[in-house]
Scaffold this motif. Structure first.
Motif, PDB file in Angstrom:
ATOM      1  N   SER A  18       0.709  -1.103   0.091  1.00 12.79           N
ATOM      2  CA  SER A  18      -0.044  -0.092   0.080  1.00 12.79           C
ATOM      3  C   SER A  18       1.020   1.231   0.203  1.00 12.79           C
ATOM      4  CB  SER A  18      -0.894  -0.228   1.312  1.00 12.79           C
ATOM      5  OG  SER A  18      -1.399   1.316   1.567  1.00 12.79           O
ATOM      6  N   TRP A  19       0.608   2.238  -0.912  1.00  9.01           N
ATOM      7  CA  TRP A  19       1.289   3.501  -0.903  1.00  9.01           C
ATOM      8  C   TRP A  19       1.367   4.131   0.432  1.00  9.01           C
ATOM      9  CZ3 TRP A  19      -0.757   8.263   0.617  1.00  9.01           C
ATOM     10  CH2 TRP A  19      -1.988   8.344   0.479  1.00  9.01           C
ATOM     11  N   ARG A  20       0.268   3.976   1.383  1.00  9.82           N
ATOM     12  CA  ARG A  20       0.241   4.619   2.691  1.00  9.82           C
ATOM     13  C   ARG A  20       1.307   3.921   3.654  1.00  9.82           C
ATOM     14  NH1 ARG A  20      -4.434   7.351   3.307  1.00  9.82           N
ATOM     15  NH2 ARG A  20      -6.146   6.928   2.046  1.00  9.82           N
TER      16      ARG A  20
ATOM     17  N   CYS B 167       4.980   5.106   1.792  1.00 16.81           N
ATOM     18  CA  CYS B 167       5.438   6.389   1.973  1.00 16.81           C
ATOM     19  C   CYS B 167       5.201   6.877   3.136  1.00 16.81           C
ATOM     20  CB  CYS B 167       4.571   7.271   0.934  1.00 16.81           C
ATOM     21  SG  CYS B 167       4.655   6.785  -0.710  1.00 16.81           S
ATOM     22  N   SER B 168       5.356   6.193   4.411  1.00 19.94           N
ATOM     23  CA  SER B 168       5.141   6.557   5.795  1.00 19.94           C
ATOM     24  C   SER B 168       6.054   7.218   6.309  1.00 19.94           C
ATOM     25  CB  SER B 168       4.392   5.581   6.542  1.00 19.94           C
ATOM     26  OG  SER B 168       5.459   4.157   6.690  1.00 19.94           O
ATOM     27  N   ASP B 169       5.983   7.757   7.639  1.00 22.30           N
ATOM     28  CA  ASP B 169       7.241   8.406   8.144  1.00 22.30           C
ATOM     29  C   ASP B 169       8.143   7.360   8.654  1.00 22.30           C
ATOM     30  OD1 ASP B 169       8.784   9.956   9.457  1.00 22.30           O
ATOM     31  OD2 ASP B 169       7.380  10.945  10.992  1.00 22.30           O
ATOM     32  N   TRP B 170       9.341   7.208   7.880  1.00 23.77           N
ATOM     33  CA  TRP B 170      10.185   6.283   8.553  1.00 23.77           C
ATOM     34  C   TRP B 170      10.979   6.936   9.486  1.00 23.77           C
ATOM     35  CZ3 TRP B 170       9.233   1.389   7.604  1.00 23.77           C
ATOM     36  CH2 TRP B 170       8.407   1.264   6.436  1.00 23.77           C
ATOM     37  N   GLU B 171      10.954   8.139   9.739  1.00 24.86           N
ATOM     38  CA  GLU B 171      11.858   8.806  10.720  1.00 24.86           C
ATOM     39  C   GLU B 171      11.066   9.098  12.076  1.00 24.86           C
ATOM     40  OE1 GLU B 171      13.015  12.468   8.849  1.00 24.86           O
ATOM     41  OE2 GLU B 171      14.400  11.611   7.495  1.00 24.86           O
TER      42      GLU B 171
END
Length: 564
Positions: free
Chosen positions: A179-181, A184-188
């Motif tokens: 899923s793009w969600r 592209c989530s916050d890996w930081e």
């Protein structure tokens, strides 16, 4: 007495029943609904501080010893089209031990992890791992070795290629969460979610699972027990199979294959041309080594050479032909030096016209083991006898070698403060105002003659010229001729060649002999050539210069330049 007709009927019925039974079994197997495989259970370690790295890296090394491969992937944050530094590094062994290194918290890569990533004996497998490797090099100055795009092996095994999710479904019947969600989530983030952790770990783990499956599928012969623990030479077999794909981007290979097919088609018609603009290296139509012999006046063999050089001496009456097959010429004057030791014997040996890596003899390209972009800045005393560092490679090996050379260039760029393009300032710059003036003058010169220039446009162009040439009040033909030839490209005063800066750095620190040796060591390690000329040596130039030093043929200035 038996009735033959009854016997025939019974036999026919038995055959029909047997066939029906077999058909039922086959159809049942085909039509039986396939249950998707479940995602494997993983032992996931999340590393946020350097103290925890040592034990995890040790465990990764221990568990990857059997397959010499680990799954590899990276995640980062992209904000308004700009990529942040790599935030998460994922590594996984085949048995499900996954390590997630949160580089955004570590700030730098621990030495133990750096050593693992730069260990050429362990393949880092994934989809497009070379792209992630470039990001790690840019962000953390870590230069991965032995990255392997599993799509090379997918293609070799005759499967349909695709992304990791497609391959996972097709080859392992495991569905990945793409899923793009989540992608592209916050890996930081301060703390990763369970979904992020599972997504990241599976990406690395599935890659190494596919790698092992493909290796086994390729070697289906039951006598080839590749993965047995007691099979002592399994690493050699894996290495022979995978080494030609390591550090080669999959897309680069596809482009090269297309260009190479075009080249072969032209070659079959009797013409040998440059492969393509993207691969501008022409194969040789003539052998590099003619293996003619050059002798001293007393008959001592000095070296082998090509026909052109031998004939050059004869035509200038500096030598005489003493044998025509093989062509042998004897000098009429005493040469500056004689062959001494192994370094001298290297030049006396005949050499084969074939690829030094794979042995192909149909076509080959000259390969400069020490690239010319560095050697051209060497002092003259080091440029003599540079033929030692020119070897022959077939087109495919040449392309692989050039790709792997880029890793060394990037490492030298970081170590020597010598940025590569596009980070380095360009050697030449365009002056936008001058280009505008030249364009206006040419339009007025050529378009006016054709009567195709509208009056309003003509006045606009004349205004550009008069604004540049303030000392002129009107447009004349002389002015137009001068403006049409105005210089628009200038040398950039801030430009410094990458090669020049690297050579300058080594002159001041480690010495140019060491730079030569590093490139030779890299060629041997990255290409593992099996057909190198006899007596070819990493320390060849040092040995040659020591001979000259002992003979009193090196000046103090030479010694200072090469830091010998």
């Amino acid at each position: 007495m038996n009735n033959p007709s009854k016997y025939k009927i019974g036999l026919t019925s038995a055959v029909a029943l047997g066939f029906a039974g077999i058909t039922y079994v086959v159809l049942r197997k085909i039509l039986k609904p396939k249950v998707p495989s479940e995602a494997p259970n993983l032992d996931i370690k999340i590393i946020t501080c350097e103290e925890d790295s040592q034990d995890v890296v040790y465990e990764l090394r221990r568990r990857s010893a059997q397959y010499h491969a680990i799954g590899f992937d990276c995640e980062w944050v992209t904000d308004q089209g700009k990529r942040h530094s790599v935030a998460l590094l994922q590594l996984s062994t085949y048995d499900g031990y996954c390590a997630l290194f949160r580089l955004c918290h570590l700030k730098s890569i621990p030495n133990c992890l750096k050593d693992l990533l730069e260990d050429g004996s362990i393949y880092k497998v994934g989809v497009a791992p070379s792209d992630d490797a470039k990001y790690l090099a840019n962000d953390y100055s870590v230069y991965l070795k032995s990255t392997l795009d599993i799509r090379h092996l997918v293609e070799l095994c005759k499967y349909d290629t695709g992304g990791l999710a497609t391959l996972s479904k097709a080859l392992l019947d495991i569905t990945l969460d793409k899923s793009w969600r989540i992608r592209c989530s916050d890996w930081e983030a301060h703390k990763l979610t369970e979904r992020q952790i599972k997504y990241a770990a599976l990406d690395a783990h599935i890659a190494v699972k596919i790698f092992v499956k493909l290796i086994n599928d390729y070697h289906k012969n039951p006598l080839f027990t590749l993965w047995r623990r007691n099979n002592n030479d399994h690493w050699e077999k894996i290495s022979q199979f995978c080494s030609k794909y390591s550090d080669i981007p999959y897309k680069t290979k596809q482009k090269f294959k297309k260009n190479y097919k075009e080249y072969k088609a032209k070659e079959s018609k009797g013409t040998k041309e440059v492969l393509s603009k993207r691969y501008p290296h022409a194969t040789r139509s003539k052998p590099l080594y003619h293996n003619c012999f050059l002798k001293a006046p007393d008959g001592e063999l000095l070296c082998t050479c090509d026909n052109k050089k031998a004939i050059w001496y004869v035509e200038r009456e500096l030598a005489d032909v003493v044998c025509e097959d093989p062509l042998t010429v004897q000098l009429r004057f005493e040469p500056a030096g004689r062959s001494v030791g192994d370094v001298g014997r290297y030049y006396q040996l005949t050499k084969e016209n074939k690829c030094v890596v794979c042995g192909a003899e149909d076509s080959y390209i000259r390969k400069n083991v020490v690239p010319r972009e560095y050697r051209k800045y060497f002092p003259e005393v080091m440029k003599d006898h540079s033929s030692h560092d020119v070897v022959l490679l077939c087109a495919e090996c040449h392309q692989r070698s050039n790709v792997r050379d880029q890793l060394v260039r990037e490492s030298l760029a970081a170590r020597c403060g010598a940025p590569l393009a596009p980070r380095a300032p360009p050697r030449l710059t365009d002056d936008a105002d001058c280009k505008k003036v030249r364009s206006a003058a040419r339009a007025l010169l050529y378009q006016t003659k054709k009567h195709t220039l509208p009056e309003t446009r003509r006045k606009e162009l004349e205004g550009i010229l008069l604004q540049h040439y303030l000392q002129h009040d009107e447009i004349t033909n002389e002015l137009l001729e001068e403006a049409a030839k105005i210089q628009v490209v200038f040398e950039n005063e801030d430009y410094e060649s990458h090669g020049y800066k690297v050579v300058e750095y080594y002159q001041q620190h480690e010495g140019l002999l060491r730079l030569e040796e590093e490139w030779r060591e890299h060629f041997l390690a990255s290409m593992q050539p099996r057909f190198m000329p006899e007596l070819w040596s990493v320390k060849h130039n040092e040995e040659r210069l020591r001979v000259r030093l002992n003979e009193g043929r090196l000046s103090e200035e030479d010694l200072k330049l090469i830091a010998m």
